[in-house]
Design an enzyme around this catalytic site. Structure first.
Site, PDB file in Angstrom:
ATOM      1  N   ASP A  31      -5.297   1.413 -48.929  1.00  0.00           N
ATOM      2  CA  ASP A  31      -4.502   1.463 -50.165  1.00  0.00           C
ATOM      3  C   ASP A  31      -5.448   1.802 -51.332  1.00  0.00           C
ATOM      4  O   ASP A  31      -6.535   1.230 -51.441  1.00  0.00           O
ATOM      5  CB  ASP A  31      -3.833   0.097 -50.395  1.00  0.00           C
ATOM      6  N   ILE A  32      -5.004   2.731 -52.187  1.00  0.00           N
ATOM      7  CA  ILE A  32      -5.908   3.143 -53.292  1.00  0.00           C
ATOM      8  C   ILE A  32      -6.023   2.099 -54.401  1.00  0.00           C
ATOM      9  O   ILE A  32      -6.905   2.208 -55.243  1.00  0.00           O
ATOM     10  CB  ILE A  32      -5.511   4.485 -53.963  1.00  0.00           C
ATOM     11  N   GLN A  94       9.040  -2.061 -54.509  1.00  0.00           N
ATOM     12  CA  GLN A  94       8.740  -0.798 -53.814  1.00  0.00           C
ATOM     13  C   GLN A  94       8.508   0.309 -54.836  1.00  0.00           C
ATOM     14  O   GLN A  94       9.323   0.495 -55.759  1.00  0.00           O
ATOM     15  CB  GLN A  94       9.880  -0.396 -52.864  1.00  0.00           C
ATOM     16  N   HIS A 100       6.600   1.452 -45.435  1.00  0.00           N
ATOM     17  CA  HIS A 100       5.214   1.065 -45.145  1.00  0.00           C
ATOM     18  C   HIS A 100       5.056  -0.434 -45.121  1.00  0.00           C
ATOM     19  O   HIS A 100       5.809  -1.160 -45.780  1.00  0.00           O
ATOM     20  CB  HIS A 100       4.241   1.665 -46.167  1.00  0.00           C
ATOM     21  N   HIS A 102       2.231  -3.324 -45.932  1.00  0.00           N
ATOM     22  CA  HIS A 102       0.909  -3.676 -46.455  1.00  0.00           C
ATOM     23  C   HIS A 102       0.254  -4.643 -45.471  1.00  0.00           C
ATOM     24  O   HIS A 102       0.894  -5.617 -45.039  1.00  0.00           O
ATOM     25  CB  HIS A 102       1.030  -4.402 -47.791  1.00  0.00           C
TER      26      HIS A 102
HETATM   27  P1  5GP Z   1       4.805  -0.397 -52.658  1.00  0.00           P
HETATM   28  O1  5GP Z   1       4.701  -0.836 -54.081  1.00  0.00           O
HETATM   29  O2  5GP Z   1       5.776   0.752 -52.511  1.00  0.00           O
HETATM   30  O3  5GP Z   1       5.088  -1.505 -51.676  1.00  0.00           O
HETATM   31  O4  5GP Z   1       3.367   0.088 -52.246  1.00  0.00           O
HETATM   32  C1  5GP Z   1       2.886   1.369 -52.437  1.00  0.00           C
HETATM   33  C2  5GP Z   1       1.385   1.276 -52.279  1.00  0.00           C
HETATM   34  O5  5GP Z   1       0.892   2.578 -52.096  1.00  0.00           O
HETATM   35  C3  5GP Z   1       0.675   0.683 -53.482  1.00  0.00           C
HETATM   36  O6  5GP Z   1      -0.069  -0.459 -53.095  1.00  0.00           O
HETATM   37  C4  5GP Z   1      -0.222   1.806 -53.980  1.00  0.00           C
HETATM   38  O7  5GP Z   1      -1.477   1.357 -54.397  1.00  0.00           O
HETATM   39  C5  5GP Z   1      -0.344   2.684 -52.763  1.00  0.00           C
HETATM   40  N1  5GP Z   1      -0.494   4.110 -53.076  1.00  0.00           N
HETATM   41  C6  5GP Z   1       0.208   4.820 -54.002  1.00  0.00           C
HETATM   42  N2  5GP Z   1      -0.172   6.113 -53.987  1.00  0.00           N
HETATM   43  C7  5GP Z   1      -1.133   6.219 -53.018  1.00  0.00           C
HETATM   44  C8  5GP Z   1      -1.918   7.306 -52.541  1.00  0.00           C
HETATM   45  O8  5GP Z   1      -1.816   8.448 -52.992  1.00  0.00           O
HETATM   46  N3  5GP Z   1      -2.824   7.032 -51.561  1.00  0.00           N
HETATM   47  C9  5GP Z   1      -2.970   5.779 -51.042  1.00  0.00           C
HETATM   48  N4  5GP Z   1      -3.880   5.611 -50.079  1.00  0.00           N
HETATM   49  N5  5GP Z   1      -2.249   4.716 -51.472  1.00  0.00           N
HETATM   50  C10 5GP Z   1      -1.342   4.931 -52.450  1.00  0.00           C
END
Ligand code: 5GP
Ligand code: ZN
Length: 136
Positions: A31-32, A94, A100, A102
């Site tokens: 995760d970035i 989200q 996905h 985590h």
């Molecule tokens: P969500 O908030 O949808 O559960 O999580 C999305 C996750 O994707 C976040 O933790 C965010 O840091 C990660 N993320 C967003 N854009 C990118 C990307 O371009 N590359 C990677 N490796 N992670 C990303």
């Protein structure tokens, strides 16, 4: 592959990512914006929006790959525990709309805290909600 989906682009190799683990159905990458050292994401290769829409088989493969990654984190990073987190819809945090999981390694001295302190529920209210969920 969905148009404009960054995770589909990662699956296709069109966006850079630090991949860690791959199989026929899933890939895992860093995760970035990591919450802890080693925070990673496991995704099904097939696009689906989130938990509501992911096919059962893709979900099962994602769960199995998440477990494998958790064991790898324990063995190679020496973490003391692991959180699995899935966010489904913006109300649940989200932000990327490709299913996905985590996989967040946890360390005894890391700074993460529970977002809500545990508070006992009213038993009558619990029963009412359980009735709603059972459907009558
Ligand atoms: P969500 O908030 O949808 O559960 O999580 C999305 C996750 O994707 C976040 O933790 C965010 O840091 C990660 N993320 C967003 N854009 C990118 C990307 O371009 N590359 C990677 N490796 N992670 C990303
Ligand atoms: Zn996608």
């Amino acid at each position: 592959m969905a148009d404009d989906c960054i995770f589909c682009k990662i699956v296709a190799g069109e966006l850079p990512s630090h991949n860690i683990q791959e199989d026929e159905h899933t890939i895992a990458f860093m995760d970035i914006n990591p919450w802890t050292r080693g925070h990673a994401l496991v995704i099904p290769r097939n696009h689906s929006k989130n938990l509501y829409e992911v096919p059962e088989e893709d979900l099962a493969h994602t769960a199995s790959a998440s477990k494998r990654l958790a064991l790898t984190m324990r063995d190679r990073l020496g973490c003391d525990g692991v959180n699995l987190l899935n966010c489904c819809e913006p109300a649940a945090w989200q932000t990327v709309f490709h299913m996905h999981m985590h996989v967040i390694p946890r360390y005894d001295d890391d700074p993460l805290k529970l977002p809500i302190p545990p508070q006992p529920a009213d038993p009558a209210e619990l029963e009412q909600i359980a009735r709603e969920l059972r459907g009558g």
